[in-house]
Write a protein that holds these residues in place. Structure first.
Motif, PDB file in Angstrom:
ATOM      1  N   ALA A  73      -0.668  -2.993   7.461  1.00  0.00           N
ATOM      2  CA  ALA A  73       0.493  -2.289   6.909  1.00  0.00           C
ATOM      3  C   ALA A  73       0.035  -0.935   6.379  1.00  0.00           C
ATOM      4  O   ALA A  73      -0.985  -0.855   5.683  1.00  0.00           O
ATOM      5  N   ARG A  74       0.785   0.118   6.721  1.00  0.00           N
ATOM      6  CA  ARG A  74       0.453   1.465   6.244  1.00  0.00           C
ATOM      7  C   ARG A  74       1.661   2.045   5.516  1.00  0.00           C
ATOM      8  O   ARG A  74       2.784   1.972   6.018  1.00  0.00           O
ATOM      9  N   ALA A  75       1.397   2.631   4.365  1.00  0.00           N
ATOM     10  CA  ALA A  75       2.476   3.202   3.554  1.00  0.00           C
ATOM     11  C   ALA A  75       1.872   4.160   2.535  1.00  0.00           C
ATOM     12  O   ALA A  75       0.645   4.296   2.431  1.00  0.00           O
ATOM     13  N   THR A  76       2.728   4.822   1.783  1.00  0.00           N
ATOM     14  CA  THR A  76       2.292   5.716   0.698  1.00  0.00           C
ATOM     15  C   THR A  76       2.660   5.081  -0.633  1.00  0.00           C
ATOM     16  O   THR A  76       3.821   4.739  -0.863  1.00  0.00           O
ATOM     17  N   VAL A  88      -0.007   9.934  -9.313  1.00  0.00           N
ATOM     18  CA  VAL A  88      -1.010   9.617  -8.304  1.00  0.00           C
ATOM     19  C   VAL A  88      -0.290   9.196  -7.027  1.00  0.00           C
ATOM     20  O   VAL A  88       0.674   8.430  -7.073  1.00  0.00           O
ATOM     21  N   GLU A  89      -0.753   9.705  -5.901  1.00  0.00           N
ATOM     22  CA  GLU A  89      -0.201   9.328  -4.601  1.00  0.00           C
ATOM     23  C   GLU A  89      -1.365   9.041  -3.654  1.00  0.00           C
ATOM     24  O   GLU A  89      -2.300   9.833  -3.566  1.00  0.00           O
ATOM     25  N   LEU A  90      -1.332   7.892  -3.005  1.00  0.00           N
ATOM     26  CA  LEU A  90      -2.412   7.559  -2.094  1.00  0.00           C
ATOM     27  C   LEU A  90      -1.881   6.882  -0.843  1.00  0.00           C
ATOM     28  O   LEU A  90      -0.835   6.224  -0.866  1.00  0.00           O
ATOM     29  N   GLU A  91      -2.607   7.081   0.252  1.00  0.00           N
ATOM     30  CA  GLU A  91      -2.249   6.459   1.526  1.00  0.00           C
ATOM     31  C   GLU A  91      -2.825   5.045   1.543  1.00  0.00           C
ATOM     32  O   GLU A  91      -4.035   4.861   1.397  1.00  0.00           O
ATOM     33  N   LEU A  92      -1.949   4.094   1.707  1.00  0.00           N
ATOM     34  CA  LEU A  92      -2.332   2.686   1.656  1.00  0.00           C
ATOM     35  C   LEU A  92      -2.501   2.123   3.064  1.00  0.00           C
ATOM     36  O   LEU A  92      -1.684   2.374   3.952  1.00  0.00           O
ATOM     37  N   GLU A  93      -3.551   1.346   3.254  1.00  0.00           N
ATOM     38  CA  GLU A  93      -3.748   0.600   4.496  1.00  0.00           C
ATOM     39  C   GLU A  93      -4.191  -0.800   4.115  1.00  0.00           C
ATOM     40  O   GLU A  93      -5.291  -0.990   3.590  1.00  0.00           O
ATOM     41  N   ALA A  94      -3.320  -1.772   4.337  1.00  0.00           N
ATOM     42  CA  ALA A  94      -3.578  -3.147   3.926  1.00  0.00           C
ATOM     43  C   ALA A  94      -3.691  -4.043   5.152  1.00  0.00           C
ATOM     44  O   ALA A  94      -2.760  -4.117   5.959  1.00  0.00           O
ATOM     45  N   ASP A  95      -4.824  -4.720   5.300  1.00  0.00           N
ATOM     46  CA  ASP A  95      -5.044  -5.643   6.415  1.00  0.00           C
ATOM     47  C   ASP A  95      -4.761  -7.072   5.961  1.00  0.00           C
ATOM     48  O   ASP A  95      -4.998  -7.426   4.794  1.00  0.00           O
ATOM     49  N   PHE A  96      -4.300  -7.901   6.872  1.00  0.00           N
ATOM     50  CA  PHE A  96      -4.013  -9.288   6.521  1.00  0.00           C
ATOM     51  C   PHE A  96      -4.132 -10.174   7.748  1.00  0.00           C
ATOM     52  O   PHE A  96      -4.077  -9.713   8.895  1.00  0.00           O
ATOM     53  N   GLN A  97      -4.314 -11.452   7.486  1.00  0.00           N
ATOM     54  CA  GLN A  97      -4.323 -12.462   8.544  1.00  0.00           C
ATOM     55  C   GLN A  97      -3.809 -13.762   7.947  1.00  0.00           C
ATOM     56  O   GLN A  97      -4.257 -14.177   6.872  1.00  0.00           O
ATOM     57  N   GLU A  98      -2.867 -14.396   8.617  1.00  0.00           N
ATOM     58  CA  GLU A  98      -2.248 -15.608   8.082  1.00  0.00           C
ATOM     59  C   GLU A  98      -1.853 -16.538   9.222  1.00  0.00           C
ATOM     60  O   GLU A  98      -1.419 -16.098  10.292  1.00  0.00           O
ATOM     61  N   MET A  99      -2.022 -17.833   8.971  1.00  0.00           N
ATOM     62  CA  MET A  99      -1.582 -18.850   9.918  1.00  0.00           C
ATOM     63  C   MET A  99      -0.195 -19.349   9.519  1.00  0.00           C
ATOM     64  O   MET A  99       0.017 -19.767   8.375  1.00  0.00           O
ATOM     65  N   LEU A 135       7.291 -12.607   6.988  1.00  0.00           N
ATOM     66  CA  LEU A 135       6.031 -11.932   6.671  1.00  0.00           C
ATOM     67  C   LEU A 135       5.975 -11.420   5.226  1.00  0.00           C
ATOM     68  O   LEU A 135       4.908 -11.047   4.746  1.00  0.00           O
ATOM     69  N   GLU A 136       7.095 -11.402   4.524  1.00  0.00           N
ATOM     70  CA  GLU A 136       7.136 -10.744   3.215  1.00  0.00           C
ATOM     71  C   GLU A 136       6.094 -11.253   2.223  1.00  0.00           C
ATOM     72  O   GLU A 136       5.402 -10.438   1.585  1.00  0.00           O
ATOM     73  N   PRO A 137       5.925 -12.578   2.003  1.00  0.00           N
ATOM     74  CA  PRO A 137       4.920 -13.005   1.022  1.00  0.00           C
ATOM     75  C   PRO A 137       3.506 -12.586   1.402  1.00  0.00           C
ATOM     76  O   PRO A 137       2.688 -12.267   0.529  1.00  0.00           O
ATOM     77  N   VAL A 138       3.213 -12.579   2.703  1.00  0.00           N
ATOM     78  CA  VAL A 138       1.888 -12.153   3.166  1.00  0.00           C
ATOM     79  C   VAL A 138       1.707 -10.660   2.920  1.00  0.00           C
ATOM     80  O   VAL A 138       0.653 -10.209   2.450  1.00  0.00           O
ATOM     81  N   LEU A 139       2.727  -9.880   3.215  1.00  0.00           N
ATOM     82  CA  LEU A 139       2.673  -8.431   3.005  1.00  0.00           C
ATOM     83  C   LEU A 139       2.474  -8.105   1.533  1.00  0.00           C
ATOM     84  O   LEU A 139       1.656  -7.250   1.186  1.00  0.00           O
ATOM     85  N   ARG A 140       3.193  -8.776   0.668  1.00  0.00           N
ATOM     86  CA  ARG A 140       3.072  -8.515  -0.774  1.00  0.00           C
ATOM     87  C   ARG A 140       1.647  -8.788  -1.263  1.00  0.00           C
ATOM     88  O   ARG A 140       1.063  -7.987  -2.005  1.00  0.00           O
ATOM     89  N   ASP A 141       1.092  -9.912  -0.876  1.00  0.00           N
ATOM     90  CA  ASP A 141      -0.271 -10.248  -1.305  1.00  0.00           C
ATOM     91  C   ASP A 141      -1.276  -9.223  -0.786  1.00  0.00           C
ATOM     92  O   ASP A 141      -2.179  -8.801  -1.519  1.00  0.00           O
ATOM     93  N   ALA A 142      -1.120  -8.800   0.466  1.00  0.00           N
ATOM     94  CA  ALA A 142      -2.052  -7.849   1.061  1.00  0.00           C
ATOM     95  C   ALA A 142      -1.992  -6.492   0.364  1.00  0.00           C
ATOM     96  O   ALA A 142      -3.026  -5.859   0.110  1.00  0.00           O
TER      97      ALA A 142
END
Length: 214
Positions: A73-76, A88-99, A135-142
């Protein structure tokens, strides 16, 4: 964790796995841009503002027990520097993997007669419901794991002046003359002594003048 409410395919964070079927080894790649949901991040510290774009890149792989989802997931993200309180503003890149498990299969992919018998085990698992997964709970945790708990505007941010609150990065030479209260007390005492000596000297001079007049 299984949900009692049925998933809505119109929700941008709900994905359909029907194209994969239940063929182990089948792959599907997806990209999607969504509006950030509310409170995506660490509320009050740093987060992705609600409604701003989040780019998702997903790889769905069918396995015996379900669908393995790997993605980024990529966002600001926006927040406040914990040292100087500047934005503060930063470019976010969050990786995840879930079964995401099929509700009618155990950990080895075998079909079981009554899914959900092991309630304790189900609490730690995410399930596919009618071919859909959320995917929302996985995205939030990541996102939370990818964000700094104490964001700073720059690594060497000096913060604020403890005496006047000025931002030290704007004035590297900023300082206040320190006065040791112990020396201040001595200086006061010295001032008192000097005044007393002056009075004594004035009195002595007056006595000498009187003697001379006699």
């Amino acid at each position: 964790m299984a949900s009692n409410a049925r998933l809505d395919h119109r929700n941008p964070l709900v994905f359909d796995t029907h194209e994969l079927g239940r063929r182990p080894g089948a792959l599907q790649r997806l990209t999607r841009e969504i509006d950030a949901p509310r409170d995506l991040g660490i509320p009050g510290v740093i987060e992705v503002p609600e409604g701003t774009p989040v780019e998702l890149g997903l790889r769905l792989e069918s396995v015996m027990e379900g669908v393995l989802v790997t993605g980024t997931a990529r966002a600001t993200a926006e927040g406040e520097c914990v040292r100087c309180l500047e934005p503060v503003e930063l470019e976010l890149e969050a990786d995840f993997q879930e079964m995401f498990s099929y509700p009618d299969a155990d950990d080895r992919g075998r079909v079981i007669a009554e899914p959900g018998d092991d309630a304790e085990d189900d609490e730690d698992r995410l399930f596919i419901e009618d071919g859909l997964f959320d995917l929302e709970p996985v995205l939030r945790d990541a996102v939370v794991l990818a964000l700094p708990m104490q964001p700073v505007c720059q690594e060497d941010c000096p913060g604020l002046c403890s005496e006047c609150g000025a931002r030290l990065a704007d004035d590297p030479e900023h300082h206040h003359d320190a006065v040791d209260i112990r020396w201040a007390a001595l200086q006061g005492l010295a001032g008192t002594t000097t005044d007393g000596e002056k009075d004594e000297m004035s009195g002595a001079e007056a006595g000498v003048d009187e003697k001379q007049e006699k």
